[in-house]
Design a protein around this motif. Structure first.
Motif, mmCIF file in Angstrom:
data_model
loop_
_atom_site.group_PDB
_atom_site.id
_atom_site.type_symbol
_atom_site.label_atom_id
_atom_site.label_comp_id
_atom_site.label_asym_id
_atom_site.label_seq_id
_atom_site.Cartn_x
_atom_site.Cartn_y
_atom_site.Cartn_z
ATOM 1 N N UNK A 25 21.539 -8.870 -9.986
ATOM 2 C CA UNK A 25 22.688 -8.935 -9.650
ATOM 3 C C UNK A 25 23.137 -10.111 -9.700
ATOM 4 N N UNK A 26 24.612 -10.393 -9.958
ATOM 5 C CA UNK A 26 25.035 -11.978 -10.015
ATOM 6 C C UNK A 26 24.711 -12.594 -8.756
ATOM 7 N N UNK A 27 25.034 -12.131 -7.327
ATOM 8 C CA UNK A 27 24.769 -12.839 -6.406
ATOM 9 C C UNK A 27 24.375 -11.686 -5.173
ATOM 10 N N UNK A 28 23.853 -12.079 -4.022
ATOM 11 C CA UNK A 28 23.638 -11.234 -3.004
ATOM 12 C C UNK A 28 21.936 -10.805 -3.195
ATOM 13 N N UNK A 29 21.649 -9.723 -2.477
ATOM 14 C CA UNK A 29 20.054 -9.427 -2.453
ATOM 15 C C UNK A 29 20.016 -8.043 -2.209
ATOM 16 N N UNK A 30 19.147 -7.437 -2.751
ATOM 17 C CA UNK A 30 18.661 -6.243 -2.564
ATOM 18 C C UNK A 30 17.097 -6.113 -2.084
ATOM 19 N N UNK A 54 0.912 -1.151 0.044
ATOM 20 C CA UNK A 54 0.170 0.024 -0.138
ATOM 21 C C UNK A 54 0.772 1.337 -0.085
ATOM 22 N N UNK A 55 1.880 1.193 0.572
ATOM 23 C CA UNK A 55 2.955 2.438 0.914
ATOM 24 C C UNK A 55 4.325 1.890 0.545
ATOM 25 N N UNK A 56 5.115 2.600 -0.044
ATOM 26 C CA UNK A 56 6.580 2.678 -0.039
ATOM 27 C C UNK A 56 7.030 3.361 0.798
ATOM 28 N N UNK A 57 7.933 2.821 1.592
ATOM 29 C CA UNK A 57 8.755 3.715 2.945
ATOM 30 C C UNK A 57 10.125 4.218 2.381
ATOM 31 N N UNK A 58 10.859 3.098 1.484
ATOM 32 C CA UNK A 58 11.959 3.807 0.880
ATOM 33 C C UNK A 58 13.120 3.104 1.559
ATOM 34 N N UNK A 59 13.285 2.018 2.514
ATOM 35 C CA UNK A 59 14.448 1.628 3.120
ATOM 36 C C UNK A 59 15.032 0.536 2.405
ATOM 37 N N UNK A 60 16.250 0.475 1.824
ATOM 38 C CA UNK A 60 17.003 -0.233 1.026
ATOM 39 C C UNK A 60 18.100 -1.072 1.710
ATOM 40 N N UNK A 61 18.190 -2.506 1.632
ATOM 41 C CA UNK A 61 19.229 -3.009 2.187
ATOM 42 C C UNK A 61 19.945 -3.862 1.152
#
Length: 615
Positions: A420-425, A362-369
């Motif tokens: 990405x080749x590996x890892x996570x976003x 419903x809403x995007x806060x915008x916290x990226x890891x």
């Protein structure tokens, strides 16, 4: 790709126009029947004239049309020169008039189908390309010029295939088959003689096609290289002229032209040899038909008259007519096969379709890891190594580093342009690969160092940020990007062509789009790179206003743009070297301190400060 695969690939584009196919087939059959009338009438005319001249009454011509003509003559009072001439004039002129109408309708329906199929093919490949991942366009073989040539030649050759089949090939071969049937009906031996020539001719044509196939595939590659090279010249003309490198670019194109010329000469040499061989076989066939028919007439073979000599020669010309045009059609078919490989390679490449999840919060806060991310571009360039970052909502995060450090690459990954080749976003705790791609990008505003301006008005280009916005909102966005006054000074104001604006003004259009979109997440990749100092300050003030309560990622070589960020990540060679509060990172030394110090020296800060103090 072979012919069967080609027709299977084209079939879905032809089937929506089944009624055109049916109409074309019916008209083709009627037209092919009409094409045999001349031979029958000539046969009847020769025999009728022969009977009129000779009192011994030669045998009458046989066949349905001949019988009809004999009946008409009888009803008109018997055979006479006036009756014969009048009858053949009426029949032949009427036949030509009817044939003209049938040919017009047949070609019109066939051409209409070709145009409609061409439109559908072109639109299908546009829709497909728009669904592809950005990585597709970064591949070495998918440069803009090569793709354009592949698509243009593919649509052209495939639509020509439809034309060849329904306008050229089908009528000719239907006529040839009917002519063969009439020849067999008149005399089996003459029919077999005509039939024996056909496979030999086809075999020669097949050998010619196989011989030319490799060269035609090379020609496709040369054309793509030529088109791409010309586009590069046009796009780089200022650089070429400023360095006086016209000769170098000319030599590059000359090398490609020489390859094209050599290919064309080899193709023509082989074509001329096989064309001569086929012409020889055709003439041999005609001579054999004449000799055999004359022999049968002279030996009083049943049903064989003098008229049958001309009858069989004309029918044989109908048999070989499609064969004489077969090479031209075969050439077009070979082009279609070659360009269809590249065209349907695009159209059937489902693996290139941009992946999309279904998650829509419903809403995007915008916290990226970002955790343990590596990335390699399609051309093999390793751009990122074990990237770990935390980007908080409501904060301004700056990426700094030398060119090629990987700053823009991270932004591309956050916008799902690449995987990405590996890892996570993760965004708000959910992997961005699980997000609906369109939804994700609806919530991201992106301003690049070099933004594309579409062919259209200034208003249309700003509305690209939100097509449903009102003109009042467009004006407000233009004011926030300090573009409004400059546009209103133009003769056509917001209806002026956007491509006529300066580079800095075009950059403001891109920023106005972002204001109009008003997203919760903003990516700024050198947003003021094309602006002068005063415009930079104006845009900075506007961006500062829109930064509030949003997730902002900024990439800039301008220290004034990044020094007031909440957190800075300094990158070097695709790795995160430093991260934290700007003041703390500066005190640590390293790449960020080097950039700040170099910027201060390049700006001659001390002298500027003395100038301001003196004022």
């Amino acid at each position: 790709m072979n012919l069967i695969q080609l027709f299977k690939s084209i079939k879905p584009f032809v089937m929506p126009y089944k009624w055109l196919v049916l109409a074309t087939l019916i008209l083709t059959l009627i037209g092919s029947l009409m094409a045999q009338v001349n031979a029958v009438v000539l046969d009847w005319t020769v025999d009728s004239v022969n009977r009129l001249v000779n009192s011994d009454q030669a045998a009458e011509s046989v066949g349905f049309l001949s019988s009809v003509l004999n009946s008409i003559v009888d009803s008109l009072g018997g055979t006479s020169a006036t009756v014969i001439l009048t009858l053949i004039s009426v029949v032949l002129l009427g036949k030509e008039l009817l044939s003209a109408l049938i040919t017009f309708a047949q070609r019109y329906f066939g051409e209409k189908m070709r145009i409609l199929v061409s439109k559908d093919l072109a639109q299908a490949v546009v829709d497909k390309i728009l669904s592809f991942r950005v990585a597709f366009f970064s591949a070495n073989d998918n440069e803009a010029g090569k793709l354009q040539t592949r698509i243009d030649q593919g649509v052209s050759s495939l639509s020509s295939t439809v034309q060849n089949v329904f306008i050229d090939l089908l009528p000719l071969f239907t006529s040839a088959i009917l002519a063969l049937i009439l020849m067999f009906a008149a005399n089996v031996y003459v029919g077999l003689t005509a039939l024996a020539i056909v496979p030999v001719y086809f075999y020669i044509t097949y050998r010619q096609a196989k011989k030319l196939q490799g060269w035609r595939r090379e020609m496709r590659q040369h054309r793509e290289m030529k088109s791409h090279g010309i586009m590069n010249i046009i796009e780089s003309i200022n650089v070429i002229k400023s360095f006086n490198r016209e000769k170098i670019e000319s030599d590059k194109q000359l090398q490609i032209q020489n390859l094209v010329t050599e290919n064309q000469m080899n193709t023509r040499k082989v074509s001329f040899f096989f064309d001569g061989l086929k012409s020889f076989m055709q003439q041999i066939g005609t001579v054999l038909i004449i000799i055999l028919t004359a022999y049968l007439v002279l030996t009083n073979y049943p049903g064989m008259t003098i008229g049958k000599i001309m009858y069989h020669v004309m029918l044989f010309s109908n048999v070989v007519a499609p064969i004489t045009q077969l090479q031209r059609i075969f050439d077009n078919m070979n082009d279609a096969l070659i360009y269809a490989e590249g065209f349907f390679g695009i159209l059937d490449s489902d693996k290139e379709i941009e992946p999309s999840g279904s998650y829509k919060p419903e809403k995007v806060e915008g916290n990226f890891e970002i955790s343990g991310v590596d990335f390699t571009y399609p051309n093999g360039t390793k751009a990122l190594h074990n990237i770990n970052m935390s980007i908080k909502s409501g904060q301004i995060t700056a990426f700094v580093g030398l060119s090629g450090a990987g700053k823009s690459t991270i932004v591309n990954l956050l916008d799902k342009f690449y995987v990405p080749d590996c890892g996570s976003i993760k965004l708000d705790g959910v992997d961005i690969q699980d997000y609906d791609t369109q939804f994700l990008r609806d919530n991201i505003g992106l301003v690049l160092q070099k933004n594309h301006i579409f062919d259209g008005t200034i208003a249309e280009n700003i509305l690209y940020g939100n097509p449903n916005a009102s003109m009042e909102e467009v004006y407000e966005a233009a004011k926030k990007s300090y573009l409004y006054d400059q546009v209103m000074a133009l003769p056509n104001k917001f209806d002026s062509k956007a491509t006529l604006l300066s580079g800095g003004q075009q950059q403001r259009i891109a920023i106005a789009r972002m204001f109009l979109k008003n997203p919760p997440i903003i990516f700024l990749d050198e947003p003021t790179a094309s602006l002068d100092a005063i415009a930079t300050e104006q845009i900075k003030n506007s961006i500062d206003a829109i930064k509030k309560n949003r997730t902002v990622i900024i990439i800039s070589h301008s220290i004034s743009q990044i020094i007031d960020s909440d957190i800075i990540y300094a990158l070097k060679d695709g790795r995160v070297e430093q991260g934290g509060d700007p003041d703390e990172v500066y005190k640590q030394g390293g790449i960020y301190k080097d950039i700040v110090d170099a910027s201060a020296r390049s700006l001659n800060i001390e002298k500027i400060a003395r100038t301001i103090e003196g004022d």
